[in-house]
Scaffold this active site. Structure first.
Site, PDB file in Angstrom:
ATOM      1  N   GLN A   1       0.779  -1.100   0.030  1.00 13.04           N
ATOM      2  CA  GLN A   1      -0.177  -0.016  -0.034  1.00 13.04           C
ATOM      3  C   GLN A   1       1.082   1.152   0.161  1.00 13.04           C
ATOM      4  O   GLN A   1       0.904   1.902  -1.036  1.00 13.04           O
ATOM      5  CB  GLN A   1      -0.839   0.023   1.070  1.00 13.04           C
ATOM      6  N   THR A   2       1.605   1.459   1.182  1.00 14.26           N
ATOM      7  CA  THR A   2       2.371   2.638   1.076  1.00 14.26           C
ATOM      8  C   THR A   2       3.310   2.822   0.028  1.00 14.26           C
ATOM      9  O   THR A   2       4.000   2.027  -0.603  1.00 14.26           O
ATOM     10  CB  THR A   2       3.356   2.457   2.582  1.00 14.26           C
TER      11      THR A   2
ATOM     12  N   SER B   1       0.220   8.355   5.133  1.00 15.92           N
ATOM     13  CA  SER B   1      -1.305   8.396   5.830  1.00 15.92           C
ATOM     14  C   SER B   1      -2.184   8.723   5.002  1.00 15.92           C
ATOM     15  O   SER B   1      -3.415   8.216   4.984  1.00 15.92           O
ATOM     16  CB  SER B   1      -1.358   9.502   6.880  1.00 15.92           C
TER      17      SER B   1
ATOM     18  N   GLY C   1       6.813  -5.099   4.142  1.00 17.43           N
ATOM     19  CA  GLY C   1       7.332  -6.094   4.648  1.00 17.43           C
ATOM     20  C   GLY C   1       7.145  -7.068   3.713  1.00 17.43           C
ATOM     21  O   GLY C   1       6.055  -7.555   3.137  1.00 17.43           O
TER      22      GLY C   1
ATOM     23  N   GLN D   1      12.677   6.315  41.854  1.00 18.16           N
ATOM     24  CA  GLN D   1      12.923   4.993  40.892  1.00 18.16           C
ATOM     25  C   GLN D   1      11.209   4.163  40.898  1.00 18.16           C
ATOM     26  O   GLN D   1      10.681   4.128  39.803  1.00 18.16           O
ATOM     27  CB  GLN D   1      13.698   3.765  41.364  1.00 18.16           C
TER      28      GLN D   1
ATOM     29  N   GLY E   1      23.245   2.582  33.166  1.00 13.82           N
ATOM     30  CA  GLY E   1      24.280   2.275  31.961  1.00 13.82           C
ATOM     31  C   GLY E   1      23.888   0.920  31.273  1.00 13.82           C
ATOM     32  O   GLY E   1      24.143   0.889  30.100  1.00 13.82           O
TER      33      GLY E   1
ATOM     34  N   GLU F   1      -0.193   1.525  10.560  1.00 14.88           N
ATOM     35  CA  GLU F   1      -1.568   1.372  10.753  1.00 14.88           C
ATOM     36  C   GLU F   1      -2.324   2.761  11.201  1.00 14.88           C
ATOM     37  O   GLU F   1      -3.016   2.696  12.095  1.00 14.88           O
ATOM     38  CB  GLU F   1      -1.867   0.147  11.657  1.00 14.88           C
TER      39      GLU F   1
ATOM     40  N   ASP G   1      -0.893   6.635  11.212  1.00  6.98           N
ATOM     41  CA  ASP G   1       0.177   7.718  12.190  1.00  6.98           C
ATOM     42  C   ASP G   1      -0.627   8.313  13.401  1.00  6.98           C
ATOM     43  O   ASP G   1      -2.056   8.342  13.345  1.00  6.98           O
ATOM     44  CB  ASP G   1       0.611   8.813  11.469  1.00  6.98           C
TER      45      ASP G   1
END
Lengths: 608, 608
Positions: free
Chosen positions: B115-116, B122, B155, B308, B379, B402, B404
């Site tokens: 598609q894209t 979009s 993909g 934390q 780290g 799917e 933005d």
């Protein structure tokens, strides 16, 4: 010129950037595709070539630093020049400097800075490596007594370094004198193999492709390795031939100068990294089009969308804000050094809190902003060829190294609590904390803003940022005083203290932006554009942290809405100049390293 | 069980996870060190092996899907099963399904979803690829007329696929009928080479090492490629032998069912990704120690620090919140399908807005949260062996694909504006928007909370979240009505509309969490723990967006401070159960893929 600081700075930066960009050895467009091993070889090649060019062209130190900056690839040289040499300069005696620095300057030895251990980062006092003095041989015995005492992370350690400044607990006459620095040879100068008793290795892959994987962050263990006594860095304290521990007459405050220097460079780096990301996102947003007008006409430039502007322009404004506060920090560094030489230590706590806070706030915001810029480029931002994934991965460690950002903010908060109690005792604070002296006014003032345009007045901005920061600090101090003990209260309230510290640091950045605009700014119309960015910077913070401003009562809901209204107008005014404002960074396509951010805008053929 | 949804779900997930973890072919601990080519080969090997195991063990569809989930490596099969097959099922006629699905089920053909395009993401209506009907041969001619019309990103396209569902502008009898789907063969089934007129390639490296680089996202161009007419997906509309364009009697609303389904899986994936990151961060924070007590005793577990906790526990609560709203979306999908079958389309706009909003909010927050968890590991979180860099890099595209996230939120906002005007006209809204019918009360109510513990009452939470969302929407509607036109107003106010949409979606998540806790929850004390997490989820949002709550007048500054006070108490109560709450996710060390998050806690030897 406003960005670079001076005409000279523009000229030399431009010359070095072009020198690097035009040299095929410094190409980096395939860097993310290299295997770890190829990448490390590429780093060695570039470092050697950079050194060759620096020598051939007899570059000045300023030019050499810029050249290395534009090579734009982390490598062992960064630690050699940035940490090893300064550590010897700052903590070595004159004798030690005479012995070691010439070798380092000529690259006869390669040095790194071995502080962090597998189990100990922020808590330097908790390091476990030991350096035990043995008077029978006049040597220190370096040893790693536990697994968690293994040195872990130092850049340049894994493969490149021959020497290291190693931080270890000094033990003599059976007593532990805490953490001190030692120059230790790690590898043979003949065949580069590790010396007996020294175990070395690379700690493995890191975030991203390319990025910091060009660096040989390493692990180091000692098994009773002996070094001569005179390799302890002895400027501040010594161990005598007999094993007595003695302090020199050099005040330990001198080390603060180095710390201010290092943090100043980190803030400058934040503005560099952020401006690169913003440059890419602004340029591509001016090229990229999505969705048509209602009548089926051509699609609209993404940069014209208010949603894009409201996410991107505050980041553009932040890049300038960090740049200017970084320039001011350069001045502060000179100022601190002068005072140190005059043995005036009174402003050190303030300088420490101010640089710690700026390091924390600018690096955290920059890391988030790079990722936001990537998202603002849509799907293509996810491609390595956009340059943004690598920029993010290479930047984020700045939030952790040289002081974890949360730990640093807590130090700022501690300083704020101390200042609040001093102010209550009638003491007049100075420097970036001077506003707290104005406590009577700031605790009860209410913003006089009545129209959206009233927010253009820097004094109106400054007043509410000062009132917010002070009131949040005072609230924390009052709540701490209700706790059974000061320490317990501080710990319980630490999440609130972080917010108070951020408010204080944001005030500093806003103030320095405003002060910068009181100077002469060369170039027609430049000052007007920067004034708009300054307003955007301050007002987007006001909007984002509206809860702070409302709950401390310095702004009303209506005034908050007016600020938001003005923001929308300012975005529209900045829009026509947005591309010029990023072109002003004067980055080469090589340095940007992004097909989306190309200067010529020819994005799609380049992508394809 | 509360997490998994049922005892059956626990059992089957556990069995598949262990099946994958115990199979050496599925090892992934060296994945980030592979070159792109090796990584792609590894993906092919794993996909083939997974298929072999699925066939050998005669796994059910549920089991097969879970097995692929735990293999945890993006690859062409995801698109084949997740997009190609569903597209044919959803948009193909019965005849087309009979022809193509058996081949797809047996992997005789491999399909992807094209598609894209390079210049169009979009804005699907702006796609440029053409499919022009040629009545002389009864064929469509597929063509890429411009550079920006190149298919870009799909993909599985770059290397693996033999076929694709291609979206293109249908042109017949000289007229453009907009975007339609076509089944197009791309590669030879004999030697896998591209067919004549088809240009194919891989679009290059992507964010991170490992991560999505295992996927062959590709580029595709057509040079007048001919396909038979019956390869247009003809369930909703057809082109006749003569070239007439005709609609079928199948209502196009049927496609909404697929959309709800896809978004439901994305929300479920968000809770999976977030819970993995939180599991790593919580476990390592219980192992890692920093700084001693004042009297030089042992260092403190990092998880005991309030800073934390205040960063990590809201993320733990969010993982559960997204899990439960995802479970509810599964129910919504069934409900929507039942209504569609009964030709009741009345709830579709609400279902669309709700799923669009949930997709946007949960994926954005999850991406940020994974990076926050990485920072919370200090780290070592920067090492690939922590698992967090790859988890982040592989997750972030969810914010873009799917739909933005910003574009989706604007759709939610449009729906909210429409609902506000319908409510004003006396219409009673339903579903997740029903609260807007209570407009009289919600526009003027003030929270009755008087003590910190009052915030434990779900009704008190729900009221202020409803009031905030409604007032923000109404404010936007009023400001839009002042603009010269509705469209101009919507565009000018779009940054505010995004915030109103987020407020609405957060309300949905909070409400579904509260509703879940009104059900029976098995396990002693589990419900109590989840109630604390529900309060944390809601109150941390209240604190984060305090500006919204204060400026809309539904909460006072004092009530906001009480909420913050309660949060601190809740963190202390969750602390003893934090590790149990992440163990409940029941993730194998293989699936977590993190030396820091190991179940046995033996972190440092593993790192070394």
């Amino acid at each position: 010129v406003a960005w670079a600081g001076s005409r000279h700075a523009v000229e030399v930066a431009d010359r070095m950037a072009r020198l690097v960009a035009s040299d095929p050895v410094f190409r980096k467009d395939t860097r993310t595709m290299l295997s770890r091993k190829e990448l490390f070889k590429d780093t060695l090649k570039k470092a050697a070539h950079a050194w060759k060019r620096i020598v051939e062209l007899r570059l000045t130190e300023e030019e050499a630093n810029l050249l290395r900056l534009y090579v734009d690839q982390p490598g062992y040289v960064d630690l050699h020049w940035g940490m090893f040499v300064p550590a010897i300069k700052g903590q070595g005696t004159e004798e030690q400097q005479k012995k070691w620095l010439p070798m380092a300057y000529k690259f006869q030895i390669i040095g790194c800075y071995a502080q962090t251990e597998l189990g100990h980062g922020s808590n330097v006092q908790g390091l476990e490596t030991t350096a035990t003095f043995d008077p029978s041989t006049d040597e220190f015995v370096m040893h790693s007594p536990t697994l968690t005492s293994s040195k872990w992370w130092p850049g340049g350690l894994g493969k490149a370094s021959t020497h290291a400044v190693v931080y270890a607990r000094l033990i003599t006459e059976g007593k532990d004198y805490g953490i001190h620095g030692f120059i230790v040879q790690l590898r043979s100068l003949d065949d580069h193999s590790p010396l007996p008793g020294v175990t070395l290795g690379d700690i493995g892959g890191k975030f991203g492709s390319g990025a910091y994987n060009s660096m040989d962050n390493g692990v180091l263990r000692f098994d009773h390795v002996r070094i001569p006594r005179d390799q302890m860095l002895m400027r501040l304290s010594q161990v005598t031939r007999e094993g007595k521990y003695v302090h020199s007459d050099v005040p330990k405050q001198l080390l603060y100068g180095t710390m201010v220097y290092v943090r100043q460079t980190i803030v400058a780096d934040a503005s560099k990294a952020l401006s690169r990301a913003v440059c890419i996102a602004v340029r591509y947003s001016a090229i990229r089009k999505q969705f048509g007008s209602q009548d089926g006409g051509p699609e609209t430039q993404v940069l014209n969308y208010k949603t894009q502007q409201s996410r991107l322009f505050p980041l553009l404004a932040s890049a300038y804000a960090y740049r200017f506060v970084g320039q001011w920090l350069k001045w502060l560094y000179t100022d601190v050094n002068q005072k140190l030489e005059a043995k005036d230590y009174s402003t050190l706590p303030e300088a420490h809190a101010c640089t710690a806070g700026l390091k924390s706030v600018t690096t955290s915001a920059t890391a988030d902003a790079i990722e936001e810029c990537r998202k603002l480029c849509g799907g293509h931002g996810y491609l390595n060829s956009s340059g943004l994934p690598e920029l993010f991965a290479v930047y984020v460690p700045a939030c952790t190294y040289e002081g974890d950002n949360v730990v640093l903010l807590l130090q700022v908060a501690r300083f704020l609590m101390k200042t609040v109690s001093q102010v209550a005792a009638g003491k007049q604070p100075v420097g970036t904390i001077a506003y707290m002296g104005n406590i009577q006014h700031l605790m009860q003032c209410k913003s006089a803003v009545n129209t959206a345009e009233d927010w253009l007045n820097p004094a109106a901005i400054k007043e509410v940022f000062e009132a917010r920061a002070l009131r949040m600090a005072v609230n924390c101090a009052q709540n701490i005083s209700k706790a059974p003990s000061q320490e317990e209260g501080f710990s319980e309230l630490s999440p609130d203290l972080l917010e108070a510290a951020v408010a204080h640091v944001q005030l500093i950045i806003v103030t320095k932006f405003i002060e910068k605009l009181q100077e002469d700014i060369p170039g027609p119309g430049v000052k007007e554009q920067l004034q708009k960015l300054c307003s955007i910077y301050a007002l987007h913070l006001l909007h984002k942290h509206l809860g702070d401003f409302l709950s401390t009562g310095c702004v009303t809901a209506r005034q908050g809405a007016l600020a938001n209204e003005l923001l929308g107008k300012l975005y529209a005014q900045v829009r026509p100049n947005a591309v010029a404002l990023v072109d002003a960074f004067d980055y080469t396509d090589h340095y940007l390293g992004s097909v989306l951010g190309r200067y010529d805008g020819d994005v799609y053929p380049a992508l394809y």
